[in-house]
Design an enzyme around this catalytic site. Structure first.
Site, PDB file in Angstrom:
ATOM      1  N   SER A   1      32.993  -8.951  37.256  1.00 25.75           N
ATOM      2  CA  SER A   1      32.147  -9.340  38.380  1.00 25.75           C
ATOM      3  C   SER A   1      30.947  -8.421  38.468  1.00 25.75           C
ATOM      4  CB  SER A   1      32.942  -9.273  39.697  1.00 25.75           C
ATOM      5  OG  SER A   1      33.243  -7.923  40.006  1.00 25.75           O
ATOM      6  N   LYS A   2      29.861  -8.958  39.015  1.00 23.07           N
ATOM      7  CA  LYS A   2      28.624  -8.179  39.116  1.00 23.07           C
ATOM      8  C   LYS A   2      28.738  -7.038  40.112  1.00 23.07           C
ATOM      9  CE  LYS A   2      26.929 -11.958  41.998  1.00 23.07           C
ATOM     10  NZ  LYS A   2      26.054 -13.142  41.969  1.00 23.07           N
TER      11      LYS A   2
END
Length: 498
Positions: free
Chosen positions: A255-256
């Site tokens: 995930s970012k």
């Protein structure tokens, strides 16, 4: 009947920056197709009209080209199965959905959003699995036709067996058994006439003669819906292969919030496409001899599904840095290295974006050095003392950075939007703009006095700005005072509602 040749596809949605996970799936589809002497197709899933943008599509196409994953059919190339944007194929999906209704495999659902929300809340309160309760499935045909004639809005849902199990054969995992009682009556066609992912992909994969679907393992639970649709249409289903998800170091889904996920970040940081492509190959596959550094041609030559590992591959930037360094040192001579540097950031197009920002700020050309550093760096190294060397206290800086990190996600990445976001946040936090922006100048440029902040952020790009903001937010830490914690929660809650 068997498929005439191996054909794989990648079908990204143009709703944000190009994701490294898309490149990972594309690489495996590309290598499998090429190793089998087949074809690789690119299709754009732009049926989410509210979020899809032409800018995002262009970035996805450019990034895949940068990685050397060129498609045989698709946007910019054409082919016998055009158009390759789902927004241009709506009539095809409508016709297929209507056919399912006519043949008794799907039904019109007239339930309002309010009724569906109430249904979900009741199921949740009762500890039941959320899912459509079949109200409109039980409508007498005459009543359904009357509602249709009256112009009531509706969606089309597929019928699903209410007992027994579905067996999905996966090329990596063997037979997977999923009970029909866990499968919802999926919406196939939305009220605006656009298809959902499930209908559009089944129809397009059939019409585009896709023989093998290599996709992420998060789609396993959707496979029964797709298999059922193939049966309803009387079509042969492509072979399925669900690849393991990329993971953060803590084994959570990539995930970012924990790792840079945009391909634009890796381009801007100066990673070589050969190295990133090589690293993505290592995520779930290995060469027969165990070599960690290999070219695309070598991966294609040795590629086989049997060598894919189902363990959760960890995306480790330290390992990528090491591999990228090997590619730079071992495969580029001095002239090639200089050429890559020019191509990366010293090309005329990029430099001309910087010139207006620095032209009026130099007396001698050597003044360019400090001004240019932020544009040729990754994460700018700053200290906590620098971030707090202004009129904002530590807790206020923490709230400002945390909220800004959340707000840049859905922002149209251009100067005006960036400026408005930060100005609005300063107003909401009741801080003077000059004082409020000082830590942002330091985060982005390493200095409180530099080129214009909003212009710099636009040029650097969302992912590099995100990485710098995240680094600074980690340095500052979470707010300690009750007042600032409440402010942070209030601002974040308001953003979530929007």
């Amino acid at each position: 009947m068997p498929f005439a040749k191996v054909r794989t596809r990648i079908a990204p949605s143009p709703t944000g920056d190009p994701h490294v996970g898309t490149a990972y799936i594309a690489l495996f589809n590309y290598c499998f197709a090429k190793q089998q002497g087949g074809e690789f197709v690119l299709r754009i899933e732009d049926t989410d009209t509210a979020r899809s943008t032409a800018e995002s599509e262009a970035a996805i196409l450019d990034s895949l080209h940068w990685l050397g994953l060129n498609w045989d059919e698709g946007p910019g190339v054409g082919g016998p199965h055009a158009p390759y944007r789902q927004s241009e194929r709506s009539a095809i999906y409508r016709e297929r959905a209507d056919r399912l209704v006519a043949e008794g495999h799907a039904f019109r659902c007239f339930c309002t959003p309010a009724r569906l929300e109430s249904m979900r809340e009741a199921q949740k309160a009762a500890g039941q699995r959320p899912g459509y309760d079949g109200l409109c499935l039980r409508l007498p045909p005459a009543e359904s036709e009357a509602k249709l004639a009256a112009g009531e809005p509706f969606v089309i849902r597929m019928k699903v067996p209410n007992e027994g199990s579905c067996v999905i054969h996966d090329l990596l995992r063997g037979d997977i058994v999923i009970g029909w009682d866990t499968v919802d009556m999926q919406v196939l066609l939305k009220a605006d006439g656009m298809p959902t992912y499930h209908l559009a992909n089944v129809v397009d994969d059939h019409l585009m003669e896709i023989s093998h679907i290599l996709r992420g393992e998060e789609w396993i639970n959707s496979a029964p819906k797709h298999k059922l649709l193939y049966e309803y249409f009387g079509w042969e289903m492509p072979a399925l292969c669900h690849l393991p998800l990329l993971r953060n170091r803590d084994k959570s889904k990539l995930s970012k919030r924990k790792n840079p996920t945009s391909l634009l970040f890796y381009q801007r940081m100066g990673y070589l496409p050969e190295a990133l492509r090589n690293y993505l190959g290592l995520m779930a596959w290995s060469m027969p001899g165990g070599e960690e550094k290999f070219s695309l041609a070598e991966m294609i030559g040795q590629f086989s599904l049997e060598r894919i590992s189902l363990g959760g591959p960890v995306f480790d930037l330290t390992k990528l840095d090491w591999l990228n360094g090997r590619w730079i040192r071992e495969d580029l001579d001095d002239a090639q290295f200089a050429g890559r540097v020019r191509q990366w950031a010293f090309n005329e197009s990029y430099l001309m974006r910087l010139v207006p920002l620095v032209h009026s700020r130099v007396s001698v050309l050597s003044d360019l050095g400090p001004l240019a550093v932020p544009f040729f760096s990754g994460v700018v190294e700053v200290t906590l003392d620098q971030l707090l060397d202004g009129k904002l206290d530590r807790d206020t800086v923490s709230v400002a950075l945390s909220v800004a990190l959340g707000r840049i996600e859905g922002l149209r990445w251009e100067k005006a939007a960036i400026e408005k976001m930060l100005r609005d946040l300063a107003t909401q936090m009741d801080e003077k703009l000059r004082d409020f922006l000082r830590p942002f100048f330091i985060v982005i440029s390493g200095s409180p006095v530099s080129v214009p902040l909003f212009d710099a952020m636009e040029i650097l790009g969302r992912d590099l700005c995100r990485a710098r903001l995240r680094h600074a937010a980690t340095l500052v830490g979470k707010p300690l005072s009750d007042e600032k914690r409440k402010l942070l929660k209030s601002l974040q809650a308001n953003d979530a509602e929007l």
